[in-house]
Design an enzyme around this catalytic site. Structure first.
Site, short mmCIF file in Angstrom:
data_model
loop_
_atom_site.label_atom_id
_atom_site.label_comp_id
_atom_site.label_asym_id
_atom_site.label_seq_id
_atom_site.Cartn_x
_atom_site.Cartn_y
_atom_site.Cartn_z
N GLU A 71 81.54 15.60 80.57
CA GLU A 71 81.00 14.24 80.71
C GLU A 71 79.91 13.94 79.68
O GLU A 71 79.92 12.89 79.04
CB GLU A 71 80.44 14.04 82.13
CG GLU A 71 79.84 12.65 82.29
CD GLU A 71 79.32 12.36 83.69
OE1 GLU A 71 79.18 11.18 84.01
OE2 GLU A 71 79.08 13.33 84.44
N ASP A 89 82.35 18.35 84.88
CA ASP A 89 81.23 17.46 85.20
C ASP A 89 80.07 18.35 85.65
O ASP A 89 80.15 19.00 86.69
CB ASP A 89 81.61 16.48 86.31
CG ASP A 89 80.59 15.36 86.46
OD1 ASP A 89 79.45 15.53 85.99
OD2 ASP A 89 80.92 14.32 87.06
N ILE A 91 77.00 17.70 86.79
CA ILE A 91 76.48 17.27 88.09
C ILE A 91 77.24 16.01 88.48
O ILE A 91 77.00 14.93 87.93
CB ILE A 91 74.96 16.98 88.06
CG1 ILE A 91 74.17 18.19 87.58
CG2 ILE A 91 74.50 16.56 89.46
CD1 ILE A 91 72.66 17.96 87.49
N ASP A 92 78.17 16.14 89.40
CA ASP A 92 78.89 14.99 89.91
C ASP A 92 78.13 14.49 91.14
O ASP A 92 78.02 15.21 92.14
CB ASP A 92 80.33 15.35 90.29
CG ASP A 92 81.10 14.14 90.75
OD1 ASP A 92 80.95 13.08 90.11
OD2 ASP A 92 81.85 14.23 91.72
N THR A 94 75.06 12.41 90.32
CA THR A 94 73.71 12.47 89.74
C THR A 94 72.73 11.59 90.51
O THR A 94 71.57 11.97 90.71
CB THR A 94 73.74 12.06 88.25
OG1 THR A 94 74.59 12.96 87.54
CG2 THR A 94 72.35 12.12 87.64
N ASP A 231 85.59 14.00 86.76
CA ASP A 231 85.23 13.79 88.16
C ASP A 231 86.30 14.31 89.11
O ASP A 231 86.00 14.67 90.25
CB ASP A 231 85.03 12.29 88.44
CG ASP A 231 83.88 11.68 87.66
OD1 ASP A 231 82.77 12.22 87.74
OD2 ASP A 231 84.11 10.67 86.98
#
Length: 292
Positions: A71, A89, A91-92, A94, A231
Site C-alpha cells: 500500500e 497492507d 496496517i489495515d 489505520t 486489503d
C-alpha cells in the site's frame, strides 16, 4: 523459476506478522507523523511506513525473484501482474489504529496468477492470527480450523437473517458514494417499503478483518467498493479455504478480480446452501453501479 513453496512462504509471513505486531503494539500512545493521502478519512502514519519497510526489506532479501505490491509504496505505473507477488497492507484499519480502536491488523498475502494463494492476517491488539494456504484449509491461531462452528454451521437463509459488514470509505462524494448510501438505505429498509430488512449492518474499518470474520462465520456477508488488492488478498484465501465465496460487488459478475476493487464476500454454508441465492438477493438491492 521453481514453483513457490507455499508452506514455507506461509511460515515466513507468520513470522513477519508477529514482528509487525510488535512494532504496532509499541507505538506511542500519541501517534506522531499522522497524515492523510486523500482526505481526513484516509490516514497514514509513520508506523504504516515503518511496518511496510520492514516487511518489504525482509521479503526482498528472502524472495528476490518475487514481486512486491504494498500500500505505502504503490506505484500506479506498476499494476498487479500474473507474476508471483506479495500483496501487503502494513496496517489495515489505520484510522482504528490512530483512535486506539482494537480492529486493525497486518495483512500479508501472496498471489500467483492474480489468484490469492497464501494469506496471513494478524490483529496485534487481540493476538488473533488468521492464516490459510490454498488447498490446505484456514485456521485461527494455527490450531482452530475455520469456520469456528465446524460441522455445525447453519445454512444461509437470506438477508433478513444476515449480519452484513459495510464500509463508508474515504471517498465521500460522487457516483460511488451515492451508490453506497442508497444501497445501505435499501438494505436496512423494511420489506414493506421495498427494502431487504437485513438483521443488522456493521462498519468496523478493516477489510482484511471483515473477510476473516466472514471466514470464521461471525459475519454472514461483506460488501465493499473502493478498497485495494492489499486489503483483500490475504483475507480472500482465508475466506475461500473456510468455504466462503467472493463475488463482484456489482450485480451479475460472479468472478471477482483481485484488483477489481469491488467485492461481495459470503460465508461458508453446508454444501454451499444459500450462497448463490443470498448473492443474488443482495445484488437485487444494489442501487447503481460501483465504478472503480
Amino acid at each position: 523459476m521453481e514453483n513457490p513453496n507455499l508452506n514455507e512462504i506461509h511460515d515466513f509471513l507468520v513470522s513477519l506478522a508477529f514482528k509487525a505486531g510488535d512494532i504496532i503494539n509499541n507505538a506511542l500512545p500519541e501517534i506522531t507523523g499522522t497524515g492523510s493521502k486523500l482526505n481526513s478519512a484516509d490516514l497514514v502514519t509513520e508506523y504504516d511506513r515503518a511496518v511496510e519497510n520492514m516487511i518489504s526489506t525482509s521479503l526482498r532479501e528472502k524472495y528476490p525473484h518475487y514481486e512486491f505490491h504494498g500500500e505505502e509504496t504503490y506505484d500506479p505505473a506498476r499494476p498487479l501482474t500474473d507474476a508471483p507477488t506479495f500483496v501487503v497492507d502494513p496496517i489495515d484499519g489505520t484510522t482504528n489504529f490512530v483512535h486506539g480502536f482494537p480492529f486493525a491488523c497486518v495483512s500479508l498475502g501472496f498471489a500467483v496468477g492474480r489468484i490469492p494463494a497464501v494469506g496471513v492476517v494478524y490483529n496485534p491488539s487481540t493476538k488473533a492470527l488468521y492464516s490459510a494456504i490454498r488447498g490446505q484449509g484456514a485456521f485461527l491461531n494455527r490450531e482452530t480450523r475455520l469456520p469456528l462452528k465446524g460441522d455445525h454451521v447453519e445454512p444461509l437463509s437470506g438477508l433478513a437473517n444476515a449480519l452484513v459488514a459495510i464500509e463508508w470509505g474515504a471517498d465521500r462524494s460522487g457516483n460511488n458514494w451515492e451508490t453506497k448510501i442508497r444501497t445501505y438505505e435499501k438494505l436496512g429498509k423494511s420489506k414493506e417499503n421495498g427494502g431487504a430488512m437485513v438483521r443488522a449492518m456493521r462498519s468496523l474499518g478493516s477489510a482484511a478483518l471483515n473477510l476473516c470474520a466472514v471466514a470464521e462465520g461471525t459475519l454472514d456477508l461483506y460488501w465493499e467498493g473502493g478498497c485495494w488488492s492489499w486489503d483483500v488478498c490475504a483475507g480472500w484465501v482465508i475466506l475461500s479455504e473456510a468455504g466462503g465465496i467472493m463475488a463482484d460487488g456489482n450485480p451479475g459478475v460472479w468472478e471477482a478480480r483481485l484488483d477489481g476493487r469491488k467485492y461481495l464476500a459470503v460465508r461458508g454454508s453446508p454444501g454451499g446452501t444459500g450462497q448463490k441465492e443470498i448473492v443474488e438477493e443482495f445484488w437485487s438491492h444494489v442501487q447503481g453501479k460501483l465504478k472503480y
